[in-house]
Motif scaffolding. Structure first.
Motif, short mmCIF file in Angstrom:
data_model
loop_
_atom_site.label_atom_id
_atom_site.label_comp_id
_atom_site.label_asym_id
_atom_site.label_seq_id
_atom_site.Cartn_x
_atom_site.Cartn_y
_atom_site.Cartn_z
N ILE A 27 0.84 -1.21 0.00
CA ILE A 27 0.00 0.00 0.00
C ILE A 27 0.87 1.25 0.00
N VAL A 28 0.50 2.20 -0.84
CA VAL A 28 1.12 3.52 -0.84
C VAL A 28 0.02 4.56 -0.64
N ILE A 29 0.26 5.48 0.29
CA ILE A 29 -0.63 6.61 0.53
C ILE A 29 0.03 7.85 -0.04
N LEU A 30 -0.68 8.57 -0.87
CA LEU A 30 -0.15 9.81 -1.44
C LEU A 30 -0.64 10.97 -0.59
N GLY A 31 0.30 11.63 0.12
CA GLY A 31 -0.04 12.76 0.97
C GLY A 31 0.04 12.42 2.44
N GLY A 32 0.93 13.13 3.15
CA GLY A 32 1.11 12.90 4.58
C GLY A 32 0.42 13.94 5.44
N GLY A 33 -0.68 14.50 4.94
CA GLY A 33 -1.51 15.38 5.75
C GLY A 33 -2.36 14.58 6.71
N ALA A 34 -3.35 15.23 7.29
CA ALA A 34 -4.16 14.57 8.31
C ALA A 34 -4.86 13.32 7.78
N ILE A 35 -5.45 13.40 6.59
CA ILE A 35 -6.17 12.23 6.08
C ILE A 35 -5.20 11.08 5.80
N GLY A 36 -4.03 11.38 5.25
CA GLY A 36 -3.03 10.34 5.02
C GLY A 36 -2.60 9.67 6.30
N VAL A 37 -2.35 10.46 7.34
CA VAL A 37 -1.95 9.90 8.64
C VAL A 37 -3.07 9.05 9.22
N LEU A 38 -4.29 9.55 9.14
CA LEU A 38 -5.43 8.81 9.70
C LEU A 38 -5.71 7.53 8.91
N VAL A 39 -5.56 7.57 7.59
CA VAL A 39 -5.72 6.36 6.79
C VAL A 39 -4.70 5.31 7.24
#
Length: 327
Positions: free
Chosen positions: A161-173
């Motif tokens: 899995i790769v999450i694009l974006g380390g903002g709040a939604i990325g951290v929470l995901v």
């Protein structure tokens, strides 16, 4: 009452505004905290025609009900308002209601001392739960919805899995994935401050997508928490044949998605918007149980510092989440 008012592109100021008045079926909440969301920043940048200044933004809110059936109780606010009487609402998909609204969109929001919301949009908090943690319930519900969609498309515990974006939604995901026993993801983030925080809290590996990127066709599940042309292009390239892209972010609508590759390689593309009522309840359960937390990546500032907080987020000097203390 005091409120932080969005006054125009890249501009907000603290003002005295009229306090809300509740009608039938509505409650007044004495607010304690409200988080700054990416959609608030989008509006502040002048990119959301639905949010017309002057307007009080803010929808990630918690506080104490002053009126209504839960008067005196500590509550989390579900800011999503729907008709509750259409095929989408009847099926439990309130977030797809054709007349859906959010507080802080066309209605006054929660960067204020008080807000008015429907009675049904309030959930009582557990006694031991802090207001500052509960303020993450709304963005955590977005993350829950994204992971629910991913799991429903066949993603498994050992998926890459790769999450694009380390903002709040990325951290929470990433935290919701961990709570559901998925493998540790990698998070693409260009901001060095945020990458350092991600490494310190240990929920995911991080990388700078300007310097490295996963091998094309190597990722089982891509969750795009940015939603811009460049991230859609990156997701299109890194997803494996038969893989899945879950698109959460709404930064722009520029070209980037490689529909030819998606078609030829049968890569699934799924939008994830907002959340169902059950997703909001699940998010609160995860926060109550400590499986999702703001420790190490959130910052609390007073409402008086709200205008500067928007500037600091815009200029990359802020952690993934700033929560304003409104009360």
């Amino acid at each position: 009452m005091k409120a932080l008012v969005y006054t125009g592109t890249n501009s907000s100021e603290l003002r005295d505004v009229e306090a809300p008045v509740a009608a039938g079926g509505q409650s007044i909440v004495d607010l304690s905290f409200c988080g700054i969301c990416g959609s608030d920043m989008h509006a502040w940048h002048g990119h959301d025609e639905r949010r017309i200044p002057p307007l009080v933004l803010g929808h990630e809110a918690v506080g104490t009900a002053l009126t209504g059936p839960l008067a005196g109780r500590r509550v989390a606010v579900n800011p999503l308002m729907t008709c509750n009487d259409c095929p989408a609402c009847d099926s439990g998909n309130h977030h797809l209601c054709g007349t859906r609204e959010l507080i802080g969109m066309r209605y006054p929001g929660a960067f204020a001392e008080k807000v008015m919301v429907p009675d049904a949009n309030l959930t009582v908090l557990a006694d031991h739960m802090s207001f500052s943690e509960a303020a993450l319930a709304e963005p955590a519900a977005v993350a829950v919805r994204a992971v629910e969609i991913a799991a429903g498309t066949g993603a498994t515990a050992d998926s890459r899995i790769v999450i694009l974006g380390g903002g709040a939604i990325g951290v929470l995901v990433a935290q919701v994935l961990a709570a559901r026993s998925f493998a540790r993801p990698r998070i693409a983030e260009t901001n060095a401050l945020r990458r350092g925080m991600l490494e310190n809290i240990g929920i995911a590996g991080s990388y700078d997508p300007r310097e490295e990127t996963p091998e094309d066709g190597s990722v089982d599940l891509v969750i795009d928490c940015v939603g811009m042309g460049a991230t859609r292009a990156a997701a299109s390239a890194m997803a494996r044949p038969g893989g899945v892209i879950v698109h959460v972010g709404l930064l722009d609508n520029e070209p980037g998605l490689d529909t030819r590759r998606l078609t030829l390689q049968e890569i699934g593309f799924f939008g994830a918007y907002c959340y169902r009522h059950q997703d909001f309840a699940t998010a609160l359960d995860l926060l109550t149980g400590g499986k999702v937390t703001g420790e190490g990546w959130t910052e609390i500032r007073p409402l008086d510092d709200g205008a500067q907080a928007f500037i600091d987020i815009d200029q990359g000097r802020a952690p993934p989440k700033i929560i304003l203390a409104t009360g």
